[in-house]
Scaffold this motif. Sequence first.
Motif, PDB file in Angstrom:
ATOM      1  N   GLY A 191     -15.252   4.364   0.623  1.00 45.15           N
ATOM      2  CA  GLY A 191     -14.293   3.721  -0.268  1.00 45.15           C
ATOM      3  C   GLY A 191     -13.360   4.697  -0.979  1.00 45.15           C
ATOM      4  O   GLY A 191     -12.556   4.296  -1.811  1.00 45.15           O
TER       5      GLY A 191
ATOM      6  N   PRO B 271      -3.315  -0.314   7.299  1.00 42.41           N
ATOM      7  CA  PRO B 271      -4.494  -1.089   7.766  1.00 42.41           C
ATOM      8  C   PRO B 271      -4.096  -2.364   8.484  1.00 42.41           C
ATOM      9  O   PRO B 271      -3.022  -2.866   8.327  1.00 42.41           O
ATOM     10  CB  PRO B 271      -5.229  -1.388   6.474  1.00 42.41           C
TER      11      PRO B 271
ATOM     12  N   HIS C  97     -10.253   7.127  -1.803  1.00 43.10           N
ATOM     13  CA  HIS C  97      -8.817   7.170  -1.532  1.00 43.10           C
ATOM     14  C   HIS C  97      -8.304   8.609  -1.587  1.00 43.10           C
ATOM     15  O   HIS C  97      -7.106   8.835  -1.581  1.00 43.10           O
ATOM     16  CB  HIS C  97      -8.062   6.323  -2.558  1.00 43.10           C
TER      17      HIS C  97
ATOM     18  N   GLN D 226       0.854  -1.180   0.000  1.00 43.80           N
ATOM     19  CA  GLN D 226       0.000   0.000   0.000  1.00 43.80           C
ATOM     20  C   GLN D 226       0.892   1.234   0.000  1.00 43.80           C
ATOM     21  O   GLN D 226       2.008   1.202   0.510  1.00 43.80           O
ATOM     22  CB  GLN D 226      -0.918   0.012   1.226  1.00 43.80           C
TER      23      GLN D 226
ATOM     24  N   TYR E 136      -6.683   3.586   8.038  1.00 48.96           N
ATOM     25  CA  TYR E 136      -7.372   3.248   6.792  1.00 48.96           C
ATOM     26  C   TYR E 136      -6.471   3.446   5.570  1.00 48.96           C
ATOM     27  O   TYR E 136      -6.355   2.562   4.712  1.00 48.96           O
ATOM     28  CB  TYR E 136      -8.628   4.111   6.651  1.00 48.96           C
TER      29      TYR E 136
ATOM     30  N   GLN F  79     -16.787   8.514   8.522  1.00 52.50           N
ATOM     31  CA  GLN F  79     -16.087   7.461   9.258  1.00 52.50           C
ATOM     32  C   GLN F  79     -15.471   6.480   8.256  1.00 52.50           C
ATOM     33  O   GLN F  79     -15.953   6.345   7.138  1.00 52.50           O
ATOM     34  CB  GLN F  79     -17.073   6.694  10.156  1.00 52.50           C
ATOM     35  N   PRO F  80     -14.428   5.758   8.670  1.00 49.93           N
ATOM     36  CA  PRO F  80     -13.884   4.718   7.786  1.00 49.93           C
ATOM     37  C   PRO F  80     -14.987   3.733   7.443  1.00 49.93           C
ATOM     38  O   PRO F  80     -15.814   3.449   8.296  1.00 49.93           O
ATOM     39  CB  PRO F  80     -12.801   4.050   8.639  1.00 49.93           C
ATOM     40  N   PRO F  81     -15.068   3.290   6.221  1.00 47.82           N
ATOM     41  CA  PRO F  81     -14.092   3.399   5.124  1.00 47.82           C
ATOM     42  C   PRO F  81     -14.312   4.586   4.187  1.00 47.82           C
ATOM     43  O   PRO F  81     -13.896   4.528   3.030  1.00 47.82           O
ATOM     44  CB  PRO F  81     -14.264   2.074   4.388  1.00 47.82           C
ATOM     45  N   TYR F  82     -14.943   5.642   4.656  1.00 43.98           N
ATOM     46  CA  TYR F  82     -15.043   6.898   3.909  1.00 43.98           C
ATOM     47  C   TYR F  82     -15.639   6.721   2.511  1.00 43.98           C
ATOM     48  O   TYR F  82     -15.192   7.333   1.549  1.00 43.98           O
ATOM     49  CB  TYR F  82     -13.677   7.591   3.830  1.00 43.98           C
TER      50      TYR F  82
END
Length: 194
Positions: free
Chosen positions: A148, A194, A150, A76, A190, A143-146
């Motif tokens: 999706g 992760p 990036h 990542q 996130y 909140q995560p995962p926002y």
Amino acid sequence: TVLNGGTSKYVKVAPADAMIHRLIDLLNYANHGDPSAGWGAFASGDTPVWTKIYVGGHSQGGAFALFIAKLHLVAQACAIDAPVDQNGAGIPATWLTMASRTPVSRMFGFANQDDTFAAFHTIAAQWSILGLPGQITDVDHAQPPYGGSHRLVTVVPERVSLRSHDISIMDQATPNGPNGVPLYAPVWRYACFP
């Protein structure tokens, strides 16, 4: 060219001082000091095992993280307040459009939308050039995962230029919650680790 493992006419870096050699030295040192921690899994001889390595950085380091992700298939890549890689005429760096070994599904960006040091409009434009998935998403209200995304932002007005640039990651600038935990810890987990 430098991208193909060659040399640059602008700088001279001895092999022992090059990034990959230093990374291998660091991994060997960590593995020697604490073999039970598993540091040996991240290197095979004199070669990093990129597929197990997460790269991330702030500002210029964030651009370097994405550049490494272009050259190697990494686990990542996370760029905080980055990239802002362009020439004096505002032309984006060519590496932004080169083929990438790491898919964009493994690349993330996080920035302060009110950064007065590195222009956010440039960061956002370069996230688009890279093809980072999703829309600009305000982490202050999600909140995560926002969703999706990036392409993550916070909105923190700050009059001190460098502090506005550091808010998203630097200890002395990033806001903490009432429990003393940085407010952006969920974003970092996130997007970066992760």
